[in-house]
Motif scaffolding. Structure first.
Motif, PDB file in Angstrom:
ATOM      1  N   ASP A 171       5.926   3.110   2.386  1.00 30.21           N
ATOM      2  CA  ASP A 171       4.971   2.131   1.842  1.00 30.21           C
ATOM      3  C   ASP A 171       4.765   1.015   2.874  1.00 30.21           C
ATOM      4  O   ASP A 171       5.671   0.695   3.657  1.00 30.21           O
ATOM      5  CB  ASP A 171       5.501   1.539   0.540  1.00 30.21           C
ATOM      6  CG  ASP A 171       5.422   2.517  -0.618  1.00 30.21           C
ATOM      7  OD1 ASP A 171       4.878   3.624  -0.419  1.00 30.21           O
ATOM      8  OD2 ASP A 171       5.927   2.169  -1.711  1.00 30.21           O
ATOM      9  N   LYS A 172       3.594   0.441   2.845  1.00 21.46           N
ATOM     10  CA  LYS A 172       3.265  -0.585   3.845  1.00 21.46           C
ATOM     11  C   LYS A 172       3.149  -1.954   3.175  1.00 21.46           C
ATOM     12  O   LYS A 172       2.520  -2.087   2.109  1.00 21.46           O
ATOM     13  CB  LYS A 172       1.958  -0.239   4.568  1.00 21.46           C
ATOM     14  CG  LYS A 172       2.066   1.066   5.361  1.00 21.46           C
ATOM     15  CD  LYS A 172       0.800   1.342   6.155  1.00 21.46           C
ATOM     16  CE  LYS A 172       0.908   2.656   6.904  1.00 21.46           C
ATOM     17  NZ  LYS A 172       1.959   2.680   7.927  1.00 21.46           N
ATOM     18  N   ILE A 173       3.762  -2.949   3.808  1.00 27.06           N
ATOM     19  CA  ILE A 173       3.662  -4.343   3.355  1.00 27.06           C
ATOM     20  C   ILE A 173       2.697  -5.057   4.295  1.00 27.06           C
ATOM     21  O   ILE A 173       2.878  -5.049   5.513  1.00 27.06           O
ATOM     22  CB  ILE A 173       5.036  -5.043   3.393  1.00 27.06           C
ATOM     23  CG1 ILE A 173       6.104  -4.185   2.704  1.00 27.06           C
ATOM     24  CG2 ILE A 173       4.934  -6.429   2.780  1.00 27.06           C
ATOM     25  CD1 ILE A 173       5.867  -3.955   1.248  1.00 27.06           C
ATOM     26  N   LEU A 201       4.011  -3.912   8.048  1.00 30.62           N
ATOM     27  CA  LEU A 201       5.314  -3.302   8.299  1.00 30.62           C
ATOM     28  C   LEU A 201       5.580  -2.200   7.262  1.00 30.62           C
ATOM     29  O   LEU A 201       5.047  -2.223   6.156  1.00 30.62           O
ATOM     30  CB  LEU A 201       6.436  -4.350   8.305  1.00 30.62           C
ATOM     31  CG  LEU A 201       6.526  -5.312   7.134  1.00 30.62           C
ATOM     32  CD1 LEU A 201       7.484  -4.772   6.077  1.00 30.62           C
ATOM     33  CD2 LEU A 201       6.988  -6.686   7.600  1.00 30.62           C
ATOM     34  N   ASP A 202       6.385  -1.250   7.654  1.00 37.98           N
ATOM     35  CA  ASP A 202       6.727  -0.120   6.768  1.00 37.98           C
ATOM     36  C   ASP A 202       8.019  -0.399   6.021  1.00 37.98           C
ATOM     37  O   ASP A 202       8.912  -1.101   6.502  1.00 37.98           O
ATOM     38  CB  ASP A 202       6.917   1.159   7.582  1.00 37.98           C
ATOM     39  CG  ASP A 202       5.611   1.706   8.114  1.00 37.98           C
ATOM     40  OD1 ASP A 202       4.554   1.309   7.586  1.00 37.98           O
ATOM     41  OD2 ASP A 202       5.660   2.535   9.052  1.00 37.98           O
ATOM     42  N   VAL A 203       8.109   0.177   4.836  1.00 29.98           N
ATOM     43  CA  VAL A 203       9.377   0.194   4.107  1.00 29.98           C
ATOM     44  C   VAL A 203      10.234   1.284   4.754  1.00 29.98           C
ATOM     45  O   VAL A 203       9.838   2.464   4.804  1.00 29.98           O
ATOM     46  CB  VAL A 203       9.159   0.501   2.615  1.00 29.98           C
ATOM     47  CG1 VAL A 203      10.509   0.634   1.896  1.00 29.98           C
ATOM     48  CG2 VAL A 203       8.311  -0.582   1.976  1.00 29.98           C
ATOM     49  N   VAL A 254       0.857  -1.186   0.000  1.00 32.99           N
ATOM     50  CA  VAL A 254       0.000   0.000   0.000  1.00 32.99           C
ATOM     51  C   VAL A 254       0.891   1.233   0.000  1.00 32.99           C
ATOM     52  O   VAL A 254       1.807   1.358   0.835  1.00 32.99           O
ATOM     53  CB  VAL A 254      -0.924   0.019   1.234  1.00 32.99           C
ATOM     54  CG1 VAL A 254      -1.785   1.277   1.208  1.00 32.99           C
ATOM     55  CG2 VAL A 254      -1.784  -1.227   1.280  1.00 32.99           C
ATOM     56  N   ARG A 255       0.613   2.125  -0.929  1.00 37.84           N
ATOM     57  CA  ARG A 255       1.316   3.420  -0.952  1.00 37.84           C
ATOM     58  C   ARG A 255       0.378   4.461  -0.351  1.00 37.84           C
ATOM     59  O   ARG A 255      -0.622   4.854  -0.978  1.00 37.84           O
ATOM     60  CB  ARG A 255       1.699   3.789  -2.382  1.00 37.84           C
ATOM     61  CG  ARG A 255       2.477   5.095  -2.502  1.00 37.84           C
ATOM     62  CD  ARG A 255       3.335   5.084  -3.741  1.00 37.84           C
ATOM     63  NE  ARG A 255       4.389   4.067  -3.659  1.00 37.84           N
ATOM     64  CZ  ARG A 255       5.163   3.719  -4.678  1.00 37.84           C
ATOM     65  NH1 ARG A 255       4.993   4.286  -5.858  1.00 37.84           N
ATOM     66  NH2 ARG A 255       6.098   2.814  -4.524  1.00 37.84           N
ATOM     67  N   PRO A 256       0.639   4.932   0.862  1.00 38.85           N
ATOM     68  CA  PRO A 256      -0.273   5.844   1.552  1.00 38.85           C
ATOM     69  C   PRO A 256      -0.541   7.132   0.797  1.00 38.85           C
ATOM     70  O   PRO A 256      -1.661   7.661   0.844  1.00 38.85           O
ATOM     71  CB  PRO A 256       0.443   6.120   2.876  1.00 38.85           C
ATOM     72  CG  PRO A 256       1.330   4.937   3.089  1.00 38.85           C
ATOM     73  CD  PRO A 256       1.777   4.536   1.719  1.00 38.85           C
ATOM     74  N   SER A 257       0.443   7.675   0.086  1.00 38.76           N
ATOM     75  CA  SER A 257       0.257   8.966  -0.583  1.00 38.76           C
ATOM     76  C   SER A 257      -0.773   8.894  -1.702  1.00 38.76           C
ATOM     77  O   SER A 257      -1.546   9.830  -1.908  1.00 38.76           O
ATOM     78  CB  SER A 257       1.604   9.463  -1.137  1.00 38.76           C
ATOM     79  OG  SER A 257       2.137   8.512  -2.068  1.00 38.76           O
ATOM     80  N   THR A 258      -0.810   7.789  -2.433  1.00 38.50           N
ATOM     81  CA  THR A 258      -1.754   7.639  -3.549  1.00 38.50           C
ATOM     82  C   THR A 258      -2.811   6.559  -3.292  1.00 38.50           C
ATOM     83  O   THR A 258      -3.735   6.403  -4.088  1.00 38.50           O
ATOM     84  CB  THR A 258      -0.978   7.263  -4.815  1.00 38.50           C
ATOM     85  OG1 THR A 258      -0.325   5.990  -4.606  1.00 38.50           O
ATOM     86  CG2 THR A 258       0.048   8.326  -5.153  1.00 38.50           C
TER      87      THR A 258
END
Length: 505
Positions: A437-439, A501-503, A401-405
């Motif tokens: 980004d979130k995994i 988890l976050d990148v 998941v890309r939080p910004s978009t």
């Protein structure tokens, strides 16, 4: 309809009691009617006989008394003669219906001569040849009250024909009728008493013991395993045998349940130990703070078939995250996860390649477990900036998941589950990522849990929860997802594990 009313009307005691009451009532009515009919017929025949006999006796007794139209000595003899037969009121009248003599002379007891009585005088009148006292008279028998209307032609001393008319009853018949009513009353009373006594005996002999059996069985159904039937068992009949059999069955059930409860407690203790041992293989997040790991690990039972492992090799700036789901549930699946954890840790010490680790782990599971078990798994690797690598062995598709978009990228399976064969080779796929980004990793216990409204929780709903809370911390995202699952789920059919988890930078 009221439940208690339905229960009462369906009761065997109620049905038999109602049937027995109706049968008893019919028996009492039948025998009462039979007795009354038979006795009534005898009374009627006796009434007819005594009426005829009394009429002939009166006729014989008064034929020598010479009456005149005066209340003289002969009238007194006549009156006393009739009184002997309990005839205290009478009327003597001529052919025109005019009263000649009466007893009493006046008052309400004086008989009125009606037209019907005058008509009957023609039927009983003496013939023209002057035969004074022929055995001719009229008897009207009133069977309803056993009284007699008596009409008798007589000759006065001047040879004038007159008629004696009286209404009397036969006391013996009246007494007998009273006795009949009393006997019928006694018969009815005895019938009622007999049926009540019989009903009490039946209740005590059958329904009281059946009731005890019912109460004891309901107590056992409610969990009181000490409930037993308790009566003297002196009859040695079928119900006594049934009661003894019930008690033996209850003893056996209590013993079995006690044994099962003891064994269950021992198994729970062993499972608790197994849970503690299994948790020893689960990693700590202290070394992985830069990933802001949020996780939820919820076994369906004490031990779980889900497994997650973290790997760190600082000298190579290598980080790996592994999530697997063994087939089955409970102890068998937990044992597979232990084998997987030990094997994977051993493999990673010798070789840090994710693709080789997955391939070797598949071979270990296939060979050691002889294809009796298998597991899905996904390995996530961070070893170079801006890139995340995945090996997906038949597992539910993790997503980025890309939080910004709010863009989502799903990672499909690159091969069958681990343990399906020892010669299967998996591929490693790379995906570009940005810091933040979130995994999202998860097991099928999340998306395949049935919900109350029908269907499954589903990947779409899970993804939506993550997107709606992407601005929160990873731990809060996991909490929100689990709160929704807890709210709408119908039942859990598998272990539930989520890892977000976050990148890192």
């Amino acid at each position: 309809m009221n439940k208690s009313k339905i229960k009462t009307t369906n009761s065997l005691r109620f049905k038999i009691g109602l049937f027995y009451s109706l049968l008893a009532l019919l028996n009492i009515i039948f025998f009462t009617v039979m007795i009354f009919e038979n006795q009534s017929d005898l009374l009627l025949k006796n009434f007819q006989f005594q009426s005829e006999n009394l009429a002939n006796t009166i006729l014989a007794d008064i034929q020598t008394i010479g009456l005149s139209k005066e209340r003289d000595e002969n009238f007194e003899v006549f009156r006393k003669t009739l009184k002997l037969y309990e005839i205290n009121a009478f009327t003597i009248f001529d052919t025109n219906g005019k009263t000649v003599l009466s007893e009493p002379e006046s008052g309400p007891n004086v008989k009125v001569i009606t037209e019907s009585v005058l008509k009957k005088t023609k039927e009983v009148s003496s013939d023209k040849e002057g035969n004074l006292f022929k055995a001719r008279y009229s008897l009207d028998l009133n069977e309803s009250d056993f009284t007699v209307d008596f009409l008798l032609p007589i000759r006065l001393s001047n040879n004038e024909e007159v008629f004696l008319y009286t209404h009397f009853n036969i006391s013996s018949i009246q007494d007998r009728l009273k006795q009949l009513y009393i006997q019928v009353g006694y018969a009815v009373l005895w019938g009622v008493v007999f049926h009540i006594i019989f009903a009490i005996l039946v209740y005590r002999a059958i329904f009281k013991r059946v009731g005890s059996l019912e109460v004891a069985s309901k107590d056992m159904a409610l969990g009181n395993l000490k409930s037993r039937v308790d009566w003297d068992f002196k009859s040695n009949d079928e119900l006594d045998s049934l009661g003894k059999s019930f008690n033996l069955m209850a003893d056996e059930i209590q013993n079995k349940v006690t044994t099962i409860t003891r064994l269950n407690e021992e198994i729970n203790q062993e499972l608790q130990i197994g849970k503690e041992v299994q948790e020893l293989f689960l990693p700590s997040v202290k070394k992985y703070k830069k990933f802001n790991i949020g996780k939820l690990y919820r076994p369906m039972r004490e031990v779980s078939g889900d497994l997650y492992q973290y790997f760190q090799f600082p000298d190579k700036d290598y980080y790996g995250f592994f999530l697997a789901d063994a087939s089955g549930h409970g102890v068998s699946a937990a044992l597979v996860t232990v084998v997987m954890a030990m094997s994977l840790q051993s493999i990673m010490k010798e070789n840090q390649s994710a693709i080789q680790a997955i391939n070797q782990l598949g071979e270990v599971i296939a060979n050691r477990l002889q294809a009796s078990f298998f597991a899905t798994g996904v390995f996530v690797v961070f070893e170079e900036p801006g890139v995340v690598k995945f090996v997906n062995a038949g597992h539910n598709a993790p997503f980025i998941v890309r939080p910004s978009t709010k863009e989502i990228t799903y990672v499909d399976s690159s091969g069958p589950p681990l343990g399906m064969g020892d010669d299967i080779q998996y591929s490693l796929e790379s995906f570009p990522v940005l810091p933040g980004d979130k995994i999202v990793l998860y097991t099928d216990g999340v998306v395949e849990t049935p919900i109350k409204e029908g269907g499954l929780f589903g990947l779409e709903r899970f993804t939506e929860v993550v997107l709606n809370n992407v601005h929160l911390s990873n731990a809060e995202i996991v909490e929100k997802a689990m709160a929704l699952l807890e709210e709408i789920h119908e039942e859990y059919k598998d272990d539930v594990t989520m890892i977000v988890l976050d990148v890192p930078e």
